[in-house]
Structures are given as C-alpha cells and as structure tokens.
Design an enzyme around this catalytic site. Sequence first.
Site, PDB file in Angstrom:
ATOM      1  CE  LYS A 453      -4.083  -2.255   1.846  1.00 37.06           C
ATOM      2  NZ  LYS A 453      -5.180  -2.290   2.802  1.00 37.06           N
ATOM      3  CG  PHE A 500     -14.676  -1.286   5.108  1.00 39.33           C
ATOM      4  CD1 PHE A 500     -13.719  -1.683   4.179  1.00 39.33           C
ATOM      5  CD2 PHE A 500     -15.474  -2.274   5.687  1.00 39.33           C
ATOM      6  CE1 PHE A 500     -13.550  -3.013   3.842  1.00 39.33           C
ATOM      7  CE2 PHE A 500     -15.324  -3.602   5.347  1.00 39.33           C
ATOM      8  CZ  PHE A 500     -14.354  -3.974   4.422  1.00 39.33           C
ATOM      9  NE  ARG A 528      -6.241 -14.148   3.569  1.00 42.03           N
ATOM     10  CZ  ARG A 528      -6.600 -12.880   3.347  1.00 42.03           C
ATOM     11  NH1 ARG A 528      -6.334 -12.292   2.199  1.00 42.03           N
ATOM     12  NH2 ARG A 528      -7.244 -12.197   4.273  1.00 42.03           N
ATOM     13  CB  THR A 534      -7.594  -7.352   8.673  1.00 43.90           C
ATOM     14  OG1 THR A 534      -7.947  -8.566   8.026  1.00 43.90           O
ATOM     15  CG2 THR A 534      -7.942  -6.180   7.780  1.00 43.90           C
ATOM     16  NE  ARG A 548      -2.740  -6.864   6.165  1.00 47.21           N
ATOM     17  CZ  ARG A 548      -3.757  -7.526   5.630  1.00 47.21           C
ATOM     18  NH1 ARG A 548      -4.247  -8.588   6.245  1.00 47.21           N
ATOM     19  NH2 ARG A 548      -4.277  -7.139   4.498  1.00 47.21           N
ATOM     20  CG  HIS A 561      -4.987  -6.847  -1.108  1.00 52.73           C
ATOM     21  ND1 HIS A 561      -6.187  -7.275  -0.587  1.00 52.73           N
ATOM     22  CD2 HIS A 561      -4.967  -7.293  -2.400  1.00 52.73           C
ATOM     23  CE1 HIS A 561      -6.854  -7.955  -1.519  1.00 52.73           C
ATOM     24  NE2 HIS A 561      -6.127  -7.968  -2.628  1.00 52.73           N
TER      25      HIS A 561
END
Length: 591
Positions: A453, A500, A528, A534, A548, A561
Amino acid sequence: MAGKKREIQLQAVINTQSLWEEMLQNKGVTVIDVYQAWCGPCKAMQTLFRKLRNELNEEEILHFVVAEADSILALQPFRDNCEPVFLFSVNGKIISKIEGANAPLVNHTIINLVNEERKIVAGEMDRPQYHEITLGDPNADARKGSKESIDQIFSIAIIKPEAMNTGKTIEIKENIANAGFVIEAEDNRVLTENQVRDFYRQKSEQPDFEEFVSLMTTSLSCVLVVSRKKKQEFFWEEEIITEPETEPQEPPEDQPEMDTPPVVKKKWDSTLEEYLDKENIHQFCDVEEDEENVHKFIDIFFPDFKNIKLEKILALLRPDLFQAKKEDVLSIILNEGFLILMQRQVVLSEEEARKLCKEYENEDYFENVIRYMTSGPSLALVLVRENGLQHWKELIGPSTVQEAKQSLLKSLCVQFAMGSLPINQLYGSDSLEAAERDIQYFFPPQKTLALIKPHVTPEQREAILHRIKEAGFEIIRIKEILLLKEDADKIYYKITHKNFYNSVLEILATGPSLVMVLSKWNAVLDWRRMMGPTDPNEAKLLSPDSIRAQFGISTLRNAVHGSTNATEAVQAIQNIFEEIVPENPENPEEH
Ligand SMILES: Nc1ncnc2c1ncn2[C@@H]1O[C@H](COP(=O)(O)OP(=O)(O)OP(=O)(O)O)[C@@H](O)[C@H]1O
C-alpha cells in the site's frame, strides 16, 4: 492490549519486565527466543519449535516464548545483536544459551531437557543442581568494536580410512556437531599420495610414515571443513548443556536408573584439535588448524567451497514408513541439517507410482511395489541443505535393503526396513534436474495477487520485498500503479459494496501502490500467513513477525493486501494484468 501476555499459536510474547518475571515462574522447560523489536523473532526456528511442541506433546512442562531484548533488563547484553539467541530456563533458572540458529543443537537441547524433566516428574531421578548461566557480557564493547571477533575460524579434519571402514564416521561427525562446531562441507574421497604427504608433513620423519601413506591412499577418507565462531575464544560463557541424544537412553545394566546422574558437560570452548584429543577421537581424525594451510586445503579439497549453494531436493517417505515412523524420520532429517521447506501427503496414481519406482521395474516384485505405492498416502518433502542431493543419497542408502545391508548398515534404508517388500522406504530424486522436476510436480506453483500500500516507505518496501523472496516466492509480475477507483475495483472487486470501501479508496489514492503476482506452492495461504491479521494491533499480538505487525499502522493502512482464495487470485490477476491464469487448487493438501 500491547504488552499483555497472550498465548499466540506457538510462542508467548514477553515484552515487559513484569511478563519476564511472570515467565520465570513457569514450571519445567522454557525455550526463550530472544529477539530485537526491529527484526522480530527467529522465523527459521519456528518450524522446529512447532514440530517439537507437537511431537513431545508436553504442554505442562515445555513452553516456548519470544522475549524482546530491548524491554527486559536481563536481556540487555543481547540488544543490538543481530544473531538469534536462544535461552533455556528450567523452573525459572536460565541454564543454557545457544547463539545462532543452530537447529540441531537447539533440537537436542530441548529433547534432552524435556526427557530429563519427564524423568523428574515421574520420580525416576532427582532434579540436578543446575548452574545458572550469567547473561551479562563484560566484553560486549569489545565485540561491538571488532568485526573480526565474530568471524568464523575454519579447520580441515580428515576422518581416516580406519574409522570409515569400521562405521565410526557418523558418530565422529555427530560428536563434532554436538560440541558446537559446524560441519560446513564434507567429501568422502581416496586421498592422493601428494595430498597425504602434504597434510601430514609434520609426521614425515616418523619411522612408519611410508606405511601410513600407503594406508591412507588405498581407502576412502572423509574430509571435513569445520567452523566455529571466533568469539568463543574470547567470551564464551560457561554453559551447561545435556549430552545430545534423540532417544532417552537406557541406564547401564549394572546401574539402577534412579541413580543415573544427568549427563552434563561444559560446552566445548576451544579448538577442534583439543576437543578431539579430549574425546579420544584423535586416533581416527586428524586436524589442520593453521589458517594459511586450512585455506590451502580448502582450495585443494573443496575448490567450490566459497560458491557452495543450497540444494533443494524432493524426498518421499513411502506409505508404511509414513504411517509407522514419520516423526522419527523427520527428526533425523532435521538433525542432519536439512530444512523442511514444504511437505504434503500424497496418494500416488498408478502412473505416478510407475514413474517414481522406475528403479524397480526389472524386479519380479515390481507390480507389488506399484500396488503398495498406490495403497495409501506417502509423505512428499522438499528439503534444503548444502550439498543436499548427495547428503540425502548417502543418508538413505541404496534402493534395496539387501544392497544396503551389504554396504551401508547405518543407512536409513536398513534402519527403517519394513513391510514385505525389499525396497528402500525412502526415496530421493536422482539429480538436481530431476529434483526440480519432481518438486514442480508434487508442489505445483500457485499464483496470488499481492499489493504493497502507498503509506509503506521505500525502506519498508525493500524489507517486504526481501521477505517475499526469502520465503521462496517468485515475483513474476510487478507494477507500480496509483490505484484510483477503476483499477482498485479490479483488485477489490469482492468488497466494493462494503461501507468501508470508500475509506479504502481514499487510502489507495494517497500514492502509488506496488502490485505483484507472486508464485509458489500454496502461495495464497502462505502470503496471507505472512501478511498476518487485517488489524495491525491484533497482528502485533497474534503474529508479531507478520508484515502487518511490523509495518501496519491501522486497519486501513495495514501495509499489504493479498487475495483471499485461489479463485479470487485468478480473477484479480486477470483483471489487473489482463493475464489469463489457469486456476490452481486452492488447497493443494487435499489433492
Ligand atoms: N471494518 C473495516 N473497517 C475499515 N477498513 C477495513 C475493515 N475491514 C477491512 N478493511 C480494509 O479493507 C481491506 C480489505 O478488506 P478485506 O475484508 O478483504 O480484508 P482482508 O482479507 O483481511 O485483507 P486484504 O483483503 O487486504 O488482504 C483491508 O485490508 C483493510 O484495509
């Protein structure tokens, strides 16, 4: 909730002084992986820890924790230390320390401590008076100031034909490794006369030297490059580790088990030569330690030493062995220094069995082999090690038990002979090319779509890309895009209706994102797993080494992602790269 002790899947996180003190109340053995806030716990060892936790199944007496060096007083000496450090505490006393990701040694230490603890709990032995090691390192400054001091020292060792012929070689190598040395390379070879004269030049005046040369040049020797850390010379701390063994040993017949003291030894802190002398192994194994000579002999015996590459191979445990002794074999594999990169159960089709068992096709029992191989699941493994192909071949031995019994009694072929067929219960690819083909076949690559991101800094991007490669992913497509609604919809087509989603779009519009297609076996799930939960706050607790946890700021600015499943991956890759991707099984384990 940061800082609160919470059991994550494998290791509890100890990141405050009070949690450290609470941890010292643990009963039994606690394996402490000391980590730095900036680089996270040792990922390489987690497979071993997970395996040991499942295998030993001792939740009451075996605990795994990760402890952050920066937040805990006792761990001060390890701050700014990039090398992994593992501490072992028994009932709150730190009794042993291993520096570096030395999986075999860590494995041995844990198994021994747990076996000991089992005996204590069962009342079969008294708790030994453990010596608590000091963690403080008075020479820390010297270490920081001197890069030289953390370098390795190499030796060349020659295990002589006499030991080779009497089957002592494996034992000698095990002893060397268990004393904390690392066997960096090895080769079984018949030495030439010049090599013997050169290596043993100091013995040349001895009366029986000519006879010795002749003995040494008529049969196989095993030449080893052995290393140890230079710093051991300067600040090796007294450590007590139990004698490595994979199985609990029976007490000698003349000694009742109750009286058997724990085998405790000081970790060897000097040269290989001195170690061999002390252990009375020197008669079977000679060592060269002079730096210049060592370099010369490395060039002679291992001209490619500096270019040694890790080799990836496919190994297979056939159905009977897989059912009966899987854990024993996996433990040997780890002890032999292999890393298990991937594993899956597979029931072979007849066609697959015929290909894989080609070596037996001229035997009259071939059809029985095919029936056997298709009768139940085998375990396919991808193993990695320096010189992996050759080492695996030597370890498992020849293709039939009869042949192995004639030449290699210690091979796994003999050790794990079972069932009515005379075949080796273990298989390995013939060559590196065949290994590559076998791996592609049993572990077909899968693609996933990954995104870094916009809020991620260039340095963090580099770190993430590094981790992606390190985890074995191949980046097969990559492009930087400012993801405005039209392109973002192509990736997030499943959540465009969520309330969202507008916030997601706002975040993506703040700068370019890096969009990638990653490929590897089980790519969707593995990516993942690497990303983590998340919400980065949750990730910090549940999966502290996840991307993350390390680079996420909030649920919206959560760094990365990844596609949720294989079908979504195929669709998103097609949408954004306009590339048609054949769909791979979502969960290869089931196929
Ligand atoms: N409840 C929420 N509030 C705000 N943002 C959210 C929420 N849920 C998800 N998001 C954001 O939308 C993204 C996509 O949501 P999704 O439900 O697909 O999450 P995910 O599957 O965990 O992660 P991703 O799809 O990003 O790999 C998340 O990465 C996150 O940034």
